[in-house]
Design an enzyme around this catalytic site. Structure first.
Site: not given
Ligand code: PLP
Length: 389
Positions: A191-193
């Site tokens: 879910v992170k960048i």
């Protein structure tokens, strides 16, 4: 219009990303090959930092960062209550005690003025922190210049938890450049960048800290005679000089990371485009949209709105549940860490950090990820408008 659930976050995997991982599967090295150093170099170069070490999660990164800074029994680690539990747990892993600083009600990051007040009291009682973990919530940078100034006056070290913030900037320099901290850590959870499936990184400009973390990442073992306390027995020899861990990243993960890094700026630009659109579409609704610092550029991992609950008929919880029921995969980042049962048992209680608790009673993370379509974003707005009535 799709009837499936729109998640709050999601990875963006290209054919190039897939090809990069498949190429590793067909190569000689699944771990400890050339991809990990290539990924480290890509992140270090991007951030303008001297050293970068890939690990298997940001949680591991926080752990070895704390150990490298000498955190241990009898020491204090301070952080914000509005973060993922890992930002605080890393202190407990080291046998240190954890305490919190309330948040700034506008940025939702730890409040630098509250930090100063708490430091004054701590100095009087001789219990200053050894490490402060500054979390760039949602990707928005903390007031690093002020926190750094305080660190020099009160003698603590700084870890930037930039799990949400790769690709962001502060005072026009990339987050991770280390101007105002000792170590910055990143997360590459999906879910992170940018993602490596699971994964994390520590970056620093301090050679000694980098060497220490390199040892801790891999069992505390070295093959470098210069780092050994005893002469090698022979060509096979390695020596354990620390109690380390196996926190290594695999080649598969690193290859994905190298490939993803090429699109980092594109990912963050898309997030900003979506945020600007949200800001406009939400302007008439009874919500507070995210405040953006003038001297920062957020990584925009999350887009958090605060409900103006006094203007609403329904409760925060009812609104959250109705959004979920309507297929909007909203989330809440985060439950204040001090209210977790595990932390309550350490002596924290409801009411300890009023700004954090007030934020928790009003915040909702709306879907925010590069592949979010305008049509899906419109659906989020449409449902939100309905449930806020
Ligand atoms: C995701 C996250 C972590 C932990 O990351 P992992 O890579 O899952 O271990 C730590 N801190 C913050 C603020 C995070 O959002």
């Amino acid at each position: 219009m799709s009837s499936s659930v729109i998640p709050y976050g999601k990875q963006d995997i290209s054919q190039d990303d897939i090809d990069a991982v498949v190429a590793v599967l067909k190569s000689d090295f699944l771990t400890q090959g050339p991809q990990v150093p290539a990924f480290e170099k890509a992140v270090a170069d991007y951030c303008g930092a001297k050293h970068a070490l890939a690990v298997n999660s940001a949680t591991s990164a926080l752990h070895i960062a704390c150990l490298a800074l000498g955190l241990g029994e009898g020491d204090w680690l301070w952080t914000t209550p509005i973060t993922f539990v890992a930002s605080a747990n890393c202190g407990l892993y080291c046998g240190a005690q954890v305490d919190f600083i309330d948040i700034n009600p506008r940025t939702y990051n730890l409040c630098a003025d509250a930090l100063e007040q708490k430091l004054i009291v701590a100095q009087a009682n001789d219990c200053q922190p050894k490490v402060v973990v500054a979390v760039h919530l949602c990707g928005q940078p903390c007031e690093m210049e002020k926190i750094h100034r305080l660190s020099q006056r009160y003698g603590f070290r700084i870890i930037e938890d930039a799990s949400h913030a790769i690709g962001g900037r502060y005072q026009d320099k990339p987050i991770g450049n280390g101007r105002y901290s000792d170590i910055t850590i990143f997360s590459f959870h999906p879910v992170k960048i940018v993602t490596t499936a699971e994964g994390g990184m520590v970056v620093t400009n301090d050679k000694a800290l980098a060497e220490k973390m390199e040892l801790l990442r891999s069992h505390g073992i070295t093959r470098d005679p210069a780092l050994m306390t005893h002469k090698p027995d022979g060509g096979w020899y390695y020596q354990q000089v620390e109690l380390g861990f196996n926190y290594r990243m695999t080649e598969l993960q690193a290859a994905l990371g190298v490939s993803q890094m090429q699109r980092l700026d594109q990912f963050v630009a898309k997030r900003h485009q979506l945020a600007t659109r949200y800001d406009q579409l939400l302007s008439e609704l009874p919500v507070i949209t995210p405040y953006q610092l003038a001297n920062g550029y957020s990584g925009l991992h999350l887009y958090v709105v605060r409900l103006k609950t006094e203007q609403l008929k329904r409760s925060h919880r009812e609104i959250f549940d109705e959004l979920r029921e309507a297929g909007i995969g909203v989330n809440l980042h985060y439950i204040p860490v001090h209210t977790q049962p595990y932390y309550k048992q350490l002596g924290f209680k409801q009411g300890d950090y009023p700004q954090a608790e007030s934020y928790y009673s009003e915040a909702i993370s709306l879907p925010m990820f590069p592949l979010l379509s305008e049509a899906d974003q419109d659906r989020v707005i449409e449902v939100l408008t309905k449930v806020l009535q």
